[in-house]
Motif scaffolding. Structure first.
Motif, PDB file in Angstrom:
ATOM      1  N   PRO A  83     -11.127   6.574  -5.599  1.00 31.77           N
ATOM      2  CA  PRO A  83     -11.093   7.603  -6.639  1.00 31.77           C
ATOM      3  C   PRO A  83     -10.835   7.002  -8.016  1.00 31.77           C
ATOM      4  O   PRO A  83     -10.123   6.009  -8.147  1.00 31.77           O
ATOM      5  N   THR A  84     -11.443   7.605  -9.014  1.00 32.15           N
ATOM      6  CA  THR A  84     -11.263   7.137 -10.380  1.00 32.15           C
ATOM      7  C   THR A  84      -9.930   7.639 -10.921  1.00 32.15           C
ATOM      8  O   THR A  84      -9.236   8.435 -10.292  1.00 32.15           O
ATOM      9  N   GLY A  85      -9.593   7.182 -12.099  1.00 32.18           N
ATOM     10  CA  GLY A  85      -8.330   7.589 -12.707  1.00 32.18           C
ATOM     11  C   GLY A  85      -7.187   6.707 -12.244  1.00 32.18           C
ATOM     12  O   GLY A  85      -7.381   5.641 -11.662  1.00 32.18           O
ATOM     13  N   PHE A  86      -5.975   7.160 -12.493  1.00 29.93           N
ATOM     14  CA  PHE A  86      -4.796   6.364 -12.144  1.00 29.93           C
ATOM     15  C   PHE A  86      -4.523   6.439 -10.642  1.00 29.93           C
ATOM     16  O   PHE A  86      -4.784   7.466  -9.994  1.00 29.93           O
ATOM     17  N   PRO A  87      -3.995   5.363 -10.045  1.00 23.20           N
ATOM     18  CA  PRO A  87      -3.727   5.341  -8.596  1.00 23.20           C
ATOM     19  C   PRO A  87      -2.473   6.146  -8.271  1.00 23.20           C
ATOM     20  O   PRO A  87      -1.356   5.612  -8.243  1.00 23.20           O
ATOM     21  N   VAL A  88      -2.641   7.405  -7.980  1.00 22.26           N
ATOM     22  CA  VAL A  88      -1.496   8.299  -7.814  1.00 22.26           C
ATOM     23  C   VAL A  88      -0.619   7.925  -6.626  1.00 22.26           C
ATOM     24  O   VAL A  88       0.574   8.253  -6.597  1.00 22.26           O
ATOM     25  N   ASN A  89      -1.181   7.231  -5.651  1.00 21.87           N
ATOM     26  CA  ASN A  89      -0.390   6.778  -4.504  1.00 21.87           C
ATOM     27  C   ASN A  89      -0.185   5.272  -4.513  1.00 21.87           C
ATOM     28  O   ASN A  89       0.148   4.670  -3.485  1.00 21.87           O
ATOM     29  N   GLY A  90      -0.389   4.663  -5.660  1.00 22.51           N
ATOM     30  CA  GLY A  90      -0.155   3.231  -5.778  1.00 22.51           C
ATOM     31  C   GLY A  90      -1.019   2.434  -4.828  1.00 22.51           C
ATOM     32  O   GLY A  90      -2.226   2.674  -4.680  1.00 22.51           O
ATOM     33  N   TRP A  91      -0.398   1.470  -4.136  1.00 25.05           N
ATOM     34  CA  TRP A  91      -1.127   0.621  -3.201  1.00 25.05           C
ATOM     35  C   TRP A  91      -1.694   1.422  -2.027  1.00 25.05           C
ATOM     36  O   TRP A  91      -2.603   0.951  -1.333  1.00 25.05           O
ATOM     37  N   ALA A  92      -1.202   2.599  -1.784  1.00 18.53           N
ATOM     38  CA  ALA A  92      -1.685   3.435  -0.680  1.00 18.53           C
ATOM     39  C   ALA A  92      -2.796   4.387  -1.116  1.00 18.53           C
ATOM     40  O   ALA A  92      -3.168   5.300  -0.374  1.00 18.53           O
ATOM     41  N   THR A  93      -3.368   4.207  -2.304  1.00 16.23           N
ATOM     42  CA  THR A  93      -4.385   5.119  -2.829  1.00 16.23           C
ATOM     43  C   THR A  93      -5.631   5.180  -1.956  1.00 16.23           C
ATOM     44  O   THR A  93      -6.220   6.240  -1.732  1.00 16.23           O
ATOM     45  N   GLY A  94      -6.076   4.052  -1.440  1.00 16.00           N
ATOM     46  CA  GLY A  94      -7.230   4.044  -0.541  1.00 16.00           C
ATOM     47  C   GLY A  94      -8.550   4.199  -1.252  1.00 16.00           C
ATOM     48  O   GLY A  94      -8.703   3.832  -2.418  1.00 16.00           O
ATOM     49  N   GLY A  95      -9.544   4.792  -0.532  1.00 22.68           N
ATOM     50  CA  GLY A  95     -10.895   4.878  -1.074  1.00 22.68           C
ATOM     51  C   GLY A  95     -11.455   3.489  -1.281  1.00 22.68           C
ATOM     52  O   GLY A  95     -11.322   2.607  -0.429  1.00 22.68           O
ATOM     53  N   LEU A  96     -12.062   3.282  -2.450  1.00 26.62           N
ATOM     54  CA  LEU A  96     -12.540   1.948  -2.815  1.00 26.62           C
ATOM     55  C   LEU A  96     -11.588   1.265  -3.787  1.00 26.62           C
ATOM     56  O   LEU A  96     -11.911   0.207  -4.331  1.00 26.62           O
ATOM     57  N   ARG A  97     -10.385   1.857  -3.948  1.00 23.82           N
ATOM     58  CA  ARG A  97      -9.396   1.280  -4.861  1.00 23.82           C
ATOM     59  C   ARG A  97      -8.455   0.306  -4.145  1.00 23.82           C
ATOM     60  O   ARG A  97      -8.107  -0.741  -4.708  1.00 23.82           O
ATOM     61  N   THR A  98      -8.022   0.651  -2.937  1.00 23.60           N
ATOM     62  CA  THR A  98      -7.129  -0.252  -2.199  1.00 23.60           C
ATOM     63  C   THR A  98      -7.571  -0.343  -0.742  1.00 23.60           C
ATOM     64  O   THR A  98      -8.135   0.610  -0.192  1.00 23.60           O
ATOM     65  N   TYR A  99      -7.312  -1.489  -0.129  1.00 28.06           N
ATOM     66  CA  TYR A  99      -7.705  -1.719   1.270  1.00 28.06           C
ATOM     67  C   TYR A  99      -6.545  -2.402   1.987  1.00 28.06           C
ATOM     68  O   TYR A  99      -6.005  -3.403   1.504  1.00 28.06           O
ATOM     69  N   LYS A 100      -6.194  -1.867   3.181  1.00 29.74           N
ATOM     70  CA  LYS A 100      -4.976  -2.305   3.880  1.00 29.74           C
ATOM     71  C   LYS A 100      -5.283  -3.036   5.187  1.00 29.74           C
ATOM     72  O   LYS A 100      -6.121  -2.615   5.973  1.00 29.74           O
ATOM     73  N   PHE A 101      -4.562  -4.137   5.410  1.00 27.49           N
ATOM     74  CA  PHE A 101      -4.555  -4.865   6.681  1.00 27.49           C
ATOM     75  C   PHE A 101      -3.144  -4.800   7.253  1.00 27.49           C
ATOM     76  O   PHE A 101      -2.188  -5.218   6.581  1.00 27.49           O
ATOM     77  N   ASN A 102      -2.987  -4.311   8.465  1.00 28.78           N
ATOM     78  CA  ASN A 102      -1.702  -4.405   9.152  1.00 28.78           C
ATOM     79  C   ASN A 102      -1.600  -5.753   9.855  1.00 28.78           C
ATOM     80  O   ASN A 102      -2.564  -6.220  10.467  1.00 28.78           O
TER      81      ASN A 102
END
Length: 541
Positions: free
Chosen positions: A338-357
């Protein structure tokens, strides 16, 4: 030369108003045509003289395992010279070792390759059923095997050549270095036919053992960072009573299960199973920076998809089963949603953040470990570096991020010019305010990464670039207050970015700050290129 007939001299008006001497012109034309005709006769004479040599050739008597395996279409194939195009012999290096009594009786495993192209792997394995004589051969023997009359078929799930008498096998050399193929779940399950019968190694195979009780005998599930695969130890194996550790390097022959067809790795002897796990005291608490970011490969040649990775270092012994971690990247390119500010920080997801456990594996203090896509040092068709400690190898271009954070993406590590970042967390639970173990940002300074009105952004930690407090002022996000630094500029193509610096474990500080350095990563580079260069990150105390 004189012409064989007489040409009458004629003068005629020419287009330019001058007269043309026909005798002279005709002589020149005839001479030219006679020369051409003579040349053609010479060519034809040469062709007719030597054309019987043109079609003479001798087919090779040898056939590769690659071509043998192509002959099998699901039903038995009797090997005749017509089927094999006149080939009668397969040559290869022996990989089987029956002294440990864990391989199928009677099968001699060999592997060989043939030149296809510089970028196509043609190394293949094959099982030859020669009965009890198979035990007479050891890894490193080079053999020639006469094939005519043998039958290519599947027996108990294994593609093999049967009907070959022991006398058809000739040992032509010994002590040949055996090629060992790195095996991962990603690559093997994608093309199991390519791996069947090969001598392979699984690095950092992680098990879930009952420590001190469970033995390695049986079919055991392991995970080397990219997915689950199986190891088989028969009840006849002389080393079946070894205890199952948390992790090991496992060598052996890749053989499909007789019941499921799933490829398994079968260790041949006790030395093929080498425990690598360290024992980590679970009562020792994690420090504020138990893992630090030491480098990344963000712009591979040809394609970024599934070929980018991050290099990290443990500042204390870590066991990710006891205490799971996670790693998240952020891509703030203009097209990332999502565009705009990352309202959930590192947990924003979409194409803004990607997580590896990170939930498996151990890492010793002061050693590197890796998170990323394929275990290749420089992108497509480059050196396999499976021997490095990969705690996660995931095809991020094919699968969404863990826990719903991140959509599959071709660009895990951005090179768009806007800020991009990496954060490692000593937990799987990440929200807007979760403090990372370490975090770095690189590339540009634009983009919507922090909103001073709603105070949302990417959380930082105390390290050599960022501070959560500026005096008494709380500034927990990147680009808030004086947290504006970045470790590097835009990534360079085919260059590994390493950050250097020195981390003091005792004081939890960076006496030597990290600074961007790059090193070229050619396709043939060895692992040492990204681990043993001058200026690599170090820890003290």
């Amino acid at each position: 030369m004189p012409l064989p007939f007489k040409v009458q001299m004629i003068s005629i008006p020419w287009f330019g108003g001058k007269n043309l001497n026909l005798d002279t012109t005709m002589r020149k034309i005839l001479k030219r045509h006679l020369i051409i005709a003579g040349s053609l006769l010479s060519i034809f004479a040469g062709c007719s003289k030597g054309d019987h040599n043109f079609v003479i050739s001798t087919p090779s008597p040898y056939i590769s395992n690659l071509d043998l395996r192509k002959l099998y279409k699901g039903s038995d194939v009797t090997l005749t010279t017509e089927i094999t195009r006149s080939a009668t012999v397969v040559a290869g290096q022996v990989t089987s070792d029956h002294s440990g009594k864990n391989l199928p009786d009677g099968l001699l495993f060999i592997q060989n390759s043939r030149m296809v192209s510089a970028t196509i792997d043609s190394l293949r394995g094959m099982a030859i059923n020669i009965g009890a004589a198979a035990a007479n051969y050891v890894p490193g023997d080079s053999v020639h095997i006469k094939l005519e009359g043998g039958v290519l078929k599947r027996v108990n799930g294994i593609l093999q050549i049967t009907g070959i008498p022991a006398a058809n096998v000739q040992r032509v050399a010994t002590g040949i270095k055996v090629i060992m193929t790195p095996v991962s779940t990603l690559t093997m399950l994608a093309k199991p036919e390519n791996f069947e019968g090969l001598f392979g190694v699984v690095y950092n195979a992680n098990f879930e053992p009952n420590i001190g009780v469970e033995r390695i005998e049986g079919v055991k599930t392991l995970n080397e960072g990219s997915g689950d695969m199986q190891m088989n130890i028969n009840s006849t194996a002389l080393f079946k009573t070894e205890l199952l550790p948390y992790s090991a390097n496992v060598r052996g022959i890749v053989i499909p299960s007789a019941t499921t067809g799933i490829p398994q790795i079968w260790p041949r002897i006790k030395a093929d199973f080498m425990a690598t796990s360290i024992v980590v005291d679970p009562t020792i608490p994690l420090g504020p920076n138990p893992a630090i970011i030491t480098g990344y490969f963000a712009d591979p040649e040809s394609t970024d998809a599934n070929h980018e990775y991050i290099q990290l270092m443990a500042t204390q012994d870590l066991d990710f089963r006891q205490k799971p971690f996670s790693l998240i990247t952020t891509n703030n390119a203009g097209a990332s949603t999502p565009t705009g500010f990352p309202v959930n920080g590192w947990a924003t997801g979409g194409l803004r953040t990607y997580k590896f456990n990170i939930t498996k594996g151990t890492v010793a203090k002061g050693t590197f470990f890796y998170v990323g896509g394929y275990k290749l040092i420089g992108g497509l068709n480059s050196t396999d570096i499976s021997q490095a400690n990969w705690v996660v190898s995931k095809l991020y271009n094919d699968f969404d991020g863990d826990d719903g954070i991140g959509e599959k993406t071709a660009n895990l590590l951005a090179n768009s010019g806007n800020p991009a970042g990496i954060a490692i967390f000593a937990t799987k639970t990440v929200d807007l305010n979760t403090v990372p173990s370490d975090v770095v940002f690189y590339a540009g300074t634009g983009g919507s990464v922090y909103d001073p009105v709603t105070r949302v952004g990417y959380a930082i930690c105390d390290n050599d670039y960022y501070k959560r407090y500026n005096g008494t002022t709380f500034q927990p996000f990147y680009r808030q207050g004086n947290n504006t630094g970045k470790v590097a500029a835009n990534p360079e193509a085919s260059q590994f970015t390493y950050l250097g610096g020195v981390y003091d474990v005792a004081t939890k500080t960076w006496p030597v700050k990290r600074l961007q350095k790059t090193i070229a990563v050619p396709k043939t580079a060895a692992l040492a290129v990204i681990q043993e260069m001058a200026g690599a990150t170090k820890i003290t105390n």
